[in-house]
Enzyme design. Structure first.
Site, PDB file in Angstrom:
ATOM      1  CE  LYS A 195      -1.964   3.000   2.052  1.00  0.00           C
ATOM      2  NZ  LYS A 195      -1.716   4.443   1.746  1.00  0.00           N
ATOM      3  N   GLY A 248       5.746   4.220   9.489  1.00  0.00           N
ATOM      4  CA  GLY A 248       4.910   5.409   9.576  1.00  0.00           C
ATOM      5  C   GLY A 248       4.850   5.934  10.999  1.00  0.00           C
ATOM      6  CB  SER A 249       2.554   8.353  12.498  1.00  0.00           C
ATOM      7  OG  SER A 249       1.325   7.712  12.249  1.00  0.00           O
ATOM      8  CB  VAL A 252      -0.854   4.865  11.709  1.00  0.00           C
ATOM      9  CG1 VAL A 252      -1.274   3.730  10.790  1.00  0.00           C
ATOM     10  CG2 VAL A 252      -1.601   6.135  11.361  1.00  0.00           C
ATOM     11  N   GLY A 253       0.815   3.149  13.885  1.00  0.00           N
ATOM     12  CA  GLY A 253       1.507   1.903  14.265  1.00  0.00           C
ATOM     13  C   GLY A 253       0.822   1.222  15.443  1.00  0.00           C
ATOM     14  CD  GLU A 270      11.708  -0.653  11.589  1.00  0.00           C
ATOM     15  OE1 GLU A 270      12.202   0.288  12.243  1.00  0.00           O
ATOM     16  OE2 GLU A 270      12.056  -1.832  11.759  1.00  0.00           O
ATOM     17  CB  CYS A 304      12.155   7.689  11.208  1.00  0.00           C
ATOM     18  SG  CYS A 304      13.307   6.746  10.198  1.00  0.00           S
ATOM     19  CD  GLN A 349       4.498  17.003   8.324  1.00  0.00           C
ATOM     20  OE1 GLN A 349       3.389  16.763   8.793  1.00  0.00           O
ATOM     21  NE2 GLN A 349       5.606  16.679   8.943  1.00  0.00           N
ATOM     22  CD  GLU A 403       8.634  11.398  13.897  1.00  0.00           C
ATOM     23  OE1 GLU A 403       7.468  10.970  13.835  1.00  0.00           O
ATOM     24  OE2 GLU A 403       9.589  10.830  13.352  1.00  0.00           O
TER      25      GLU A 403
HETATM   26  P1  NAD Z   1       1.338   7.843   8.669  1.00  0.00           P
HETATM   27  O1  NAD Z   1       1.351   6.871   9.787  1.00  0.00           O
HETATM   28  O2  NAD Z   1       0.296   8.886   8.656  1.00  0.00           O
HETATM   29  O3  NAD Z   1       1.207   7.085   7.269  1.00  0.00           O
HETATM   30  C1  NAD Z   1       2.095   6.066   6.883  1.00  0.00           C
HETATM   31  C2  NAD Z   1       1.363   5.089   5.988  1.00  0.00           C
HETATM   32  O4  NAD Z   1       0.321   4.480   6.736  1.00  0.00           O
HETATM   33  C3  NAD Z   1       0.693   5.722   4.767  1.00  0.00           C
HETATM   34  O5  NAD Z   1       0.825   4.844   3.676  1.00  0.00           O
HETATM   35  C4  NAD Z   1      -0.761   5.825   5.192  1.00  0.00           C
HETATM   36  O6  NAD Z   1      -1.652   5.801   4.115  1.00  0.00           O
HETATM   37  C5  NAD Z   1      -0.903   4.575   6.039  1.00  0.00           C
HETATM   38  N1  NAD Z   1      -1.987   4.624   7.013  1.00  0.00           N
HETATM   39  C6  NAD Z   1      -2.502   5.695   7.661  1.00  0.00           C
HETATM   40  N2  NAD Z   1      -3.512   5.309   8.471  1.00  0.00           N
HETATM   41  C7  NAD Z   1      -3.634   3.967   8.354  1.00  0.00           C
HETATM   42  C8  NAD Z   1      -4.481   2.983   8.941  1.00  0.00           C
HETATM   43  N3  NAD Z   1      -5.430   3.316   9.823  1.00  0.00           N
HETATM   44  N4  NAD Z   1      -4.299   1.691   8.594  1.00  0.00           N
HETATM   45  C9  NAD Z   1      -3.333   1.333   7.726  1.00  0.00           C
HETATM   46  N5  NAD Z   1      -2.527   2.218   7.115  1.00  0.00           N
HETATM   47  C10 NAD Z   1      -2.665   3.527   7.435  1.00  0.00           C
HETATM   48  O7  NAD Z   1       2.804   8.465   8.649  1.00  0.00           O
HETATM   49  P2  NAD Z   1       3.372   9.668   7.791  1.00  0.00           P
HETATM   50  O8  NAD Z   1       3.085  10.933   8.502  1.00  0.00           O
HETATM   51  O9  NAD Z   1       2.962   9.531   6.372  1.00  0.00           O
HETATM   52  O10 NAD Z   1       4.926   9.330   7.873  1.00  0.00           O
HETATM   53  C11 NAD Z   1       5.761   9.893   8.794  1.00  0.00           C
HETATM   54  C12 NAD Z   1       6.057   8.939   9.931  1.00  0.00           C
HETATM   55  O11 NAD Z   1       6.766   7.808   9.451  1.00  0.00           O
HETATM   56  C13 NAD Z   1       6.969   9.577  10.953  1.00  0.00           C
HETATM   57  O12 NAD Z   1       6.515   9.257  12.237  1.00  0.00           O
HETATM   58  C14 NAD Z   1       8.311   8.921  10.687  1.00  0.00           C
HETATM   59  O13 NAD Z   1       9.181   8.916  11.772  1.00  0.00           O
HETATM   60  C15 NAD Z   1       7.884   7.543  10.284  1.00  0.00           C
HETATM   61  N6  NAD Z   1       8.972   6.860   9.573  1.00  0.00           N
HETATM   62  C16 NAD Z   1       9.646   5.851  10.215  1.00  0.00           C
HETATM   63  C17 NAD Z   1      10.717   5.208   9.594  1.00  0.00           C
HETATM   64  C18 NAD Z   1      11.477   4.113  10.302  1.00  0.00           C
HETATM   65  O14 NAD Z   1      12.152   3.336   9.638  1.00  0.00           O
HETATM   66  N7  NAD Z   1      11.412   4.010  11.619  1.00  0.00           N
HETATM   67  C19 NAD Z   1      11.091   5.583   8.300  1.00  0.00           C
HETATM   68  C20 NAD Z   1      10.378   6.603   7.671  1.00  0.00           C
HETATM   69  C21 NAD Z   1       9.313   7.236   8.319  1.00  0.00           C
END
Ligand code: NAD
Length: 506
Positions: A195, A248-249, A252-253, A270, A304, A349, A403
């Site tokens: 996705k 991601g965030s 959501v994680g 992650e 991140c 953002q 963050e």
């Molecule tokens: P986000 O969590 O909003 O979105 C990330 C992904 O998750 C997107 O594809 C989004 O469509 C999907 N998503 C959102 N809600 C969802 C749900 N309910 N169910 C399933 N999927 C869903 O994050 P963002 O703001 O786009 O990205 C930034 C974040 O990512 C920051 O917190 C950053 O630190 C983190 N990040 C972490 C790493 C790592 O390796 N640790 C690397 C890059 C980014």
């Protein structure tokens, strides 16, 4: 069902497409088909450098996810039965095609993120390198052989695939984010459904085009587009998805861990960071300034691993602050190759960043430089923010603990090493950390005591290599590691094998 799909299918030009032309509509790539979403809805992808519409993108729903999972589930056993050496060969072919189309991929990354072509090329090269690294693992794919207490009995551990892997990624380094998950998921014999991040559909689409050209069988690799709640959530909830790998965030994680946890699916998270960079009184200050700039502002701070807490010994604080502020004021912001960094990914953002700075100011923090949106002919309606340095008042301020994911960093004054390490460890996160010192004992003590997944001496908080594991503690993740051979542990299960090879004598 098939009729419905055919009726809803839209015409896209990405079958055998020329990657250098951005399709006006980005389709899902399910099996051998480029498909419009079953509910026929699209969303508009904006160009972060101009604030103008770039293309339309498939807005998938649970029905598209279900279709993709069905095809993936059907295709996976044959893929798993293909030798891992052969799977590695096919992945190597993807990497070779990526190298051939390196410029075109970087152009797509640059367009969808607004970052410079130079930065996009660097990220594309890292993604290609990840492909070669993982493909090579096809010739190793180590399990374990060991001994047995029983004569004529052999004992070993082998890897087996999990089934269908759901891959959900963030937009910050899009083609690398695809590569970091797709290559190991496929090598391990899973069918994978990616996705894509809604803000970066182009590079994910390009990877899908090349995966097909490389000979990944129909259904084994799928790219779906759409919004998180509409297209990501159904993938997490689907009972036939065995492993979810998410970047991601934290918010959501956490939802993913709870939701997939209810059905006991494997989950690799992650997540975010609030990464400290400590500058000691014996540091090479010029080197520390250089690495602070890179850690805080490269990729517009959308990492991140961004250095967002700069912790400086009192003895050098004023000197370091002046050097850093002077160097920061010289940074060039824009989408060109001579610029230091580009826009943040979307208008929301941008608004979040400005709001965070405003709230910090209200709580008494000083903004040493930046803090505003960049305007004027050069920037148009693009989402450009000035590099920003804040001196918070209290280590418990929101700006210290949450963050931001933008070009904003904070400066903290500490008495000595003990205070520095205590402040560095006082965080909800634990992803990366750096120290600048010329004292080997201090460096080694820092490595031992810092609570983070990555520790760096005399460098930046960012910069991960494909053959090295990456991940963090606390709210930065749930213990798994991406990249390195450790990534194979995410996408495979272990099978313990005993062979009584002479049953009469066992
Ligand atoms: P986000 O969590 O909003 O979105 C990330 C992904 O998750 C997107 O594809 C989004 O469509 C999907 N998503 C959102 N809600 C969802 C749900 N309910 N169910 C399933 N999927 C869903 O994050 P963002 O703001 O786009 O990205 C930034 C974040 O990512 C920051 O917190 C950053 O630190 C983190 N990040 C972490 C790493 C790592 O390796 N640790 C690397 C890059 C980014």
């Amino acid at each position: 069902m098939v009729n419905t799909i055919n009726a809803q299918r839209q015409t896209f030009n990405s079958q055998g497409a020329i990657l250098s032309a951005i399709p006006s509509t980005i389709p899902n790539q399910i099996g051998s088909d480029d498909m419009g979403p079953l509910e026929g809805r699209l969303f508009t992808k904006m160009d972060p450098a101009t604030g103008r519409a770039l293309c339309q993108v498939a807005r998938s729903s649970a029905a598209d996810v279900d279709l993709a999972v069905g095809k993936a589930k059907a295709a996976q056993p044959a893929w798993a039965a293909t030798t891992v050496v052969k799977r590695g060969d096919i992945l190597r072919q993807i990497a070779l095609l990526m190298r051939e189309h390196r410029d075109a991929i970087a152009m797509l990354v640059s367009k969808e993120t607004g970052k410079s072509k130079k930065d996009a090329l660097g990220e594309t090269d890292a993604a290609i390198e990840m492909g070669f690294f993982v493909a090579g693992e096809g010739r190793r794919f180590y399990g374990q052989t060991t001994t047995s207490a029983v004569p004529n009995k052999s004992a070993m551990v082998i890897r087996q695939p999990l089934g269908v892997a759901g891959l959900i990624i963030a937009a910050n380094t899009p083609i690398a984010n695809v590569a970091w998950k797709a290559f190991p998921a496929l090598l391990c014999g899973n069918a994978a459904i990616l996705k894509a991040a809604e803000d970066t559909p182009l590079s994910a689409w390009a990877f899908g085009v090349l995966a097909r050209q490389a000979g990944v069988p129909d259904g084994v690799y799928t790219t779906l587009h759409g919004l998180g709640k509409e297209a990501g959530a159904p993938l997490v909830e689907h009972p036939d998805v065995a492993v979810i790998s998410f970047t991601g965030s934290c918010e959501v994680g956490r939802w993913i861990a709870e939701t997939a946890g209810r059905r006991l699916a494997k989950v690799c998270l992650e997540l975010g960071g609030k990464n400290p960079l400590i500058v000691c009184d014996d540091a090479d200050l010029q080197n520390a300034v250089t690495w602070t700039l890179g850690s805080a502002f490269s990729n517009a701070g959308q990492r991140c691993a961004a250095g967002s807490r700069i912790i400086v010994f009192d003895a050098v604080y004023d000197r370091f602050r002046n050097m850093l502020v002077d160097a920061t004021k010289k940074l060039k912001v824009g989408a060109g190759d001579t610029d230091d960094y580009g826009p943040v990914i979307n208008e929301e953002q941008m608004t979040n960043m400005l709001g965070a700075v405003e709230r910090a100011k209200q709580s008494g923090a000083a903004v040493l430089t930046g803090g505003e949106r960049l305007k004027g002919d050069r920037y148009g309606d693009g989402y450009f923010m000035a590099p920003t340095i804040v001196e918070p008042v209290d280590p418990n301020d929101e700006i210290t603990r949450s963050e931001l994911f933008g070009p904003i960093t904070c400066l903290y004054r500490v008495k000595d090493f003990e205070e520095a390490i205590a402040l560095a460890n006082d965080s909800p996160f634990g992803l990366t950390a750096a120290i600048h010192t010329q004292n080997i004992n201090r460096a080694m003590t820092f490595i031992g005591r810092i609570q983070s997944g990555v520790a760096v001496v005399n460098g930046g908080t960012y910069g991960s290599e494909p053959h090295m594991p990456f991940g963090g503690l606390r709210q930065s993740g749930n213990g798994w590691r991406e990249a390195g051979t450790q990534a194979l542990d995410v996408y495979s299960d272990l099978k313990t094998v005993y062979i009584n090879h002479n049953p009469n004598l066992t």
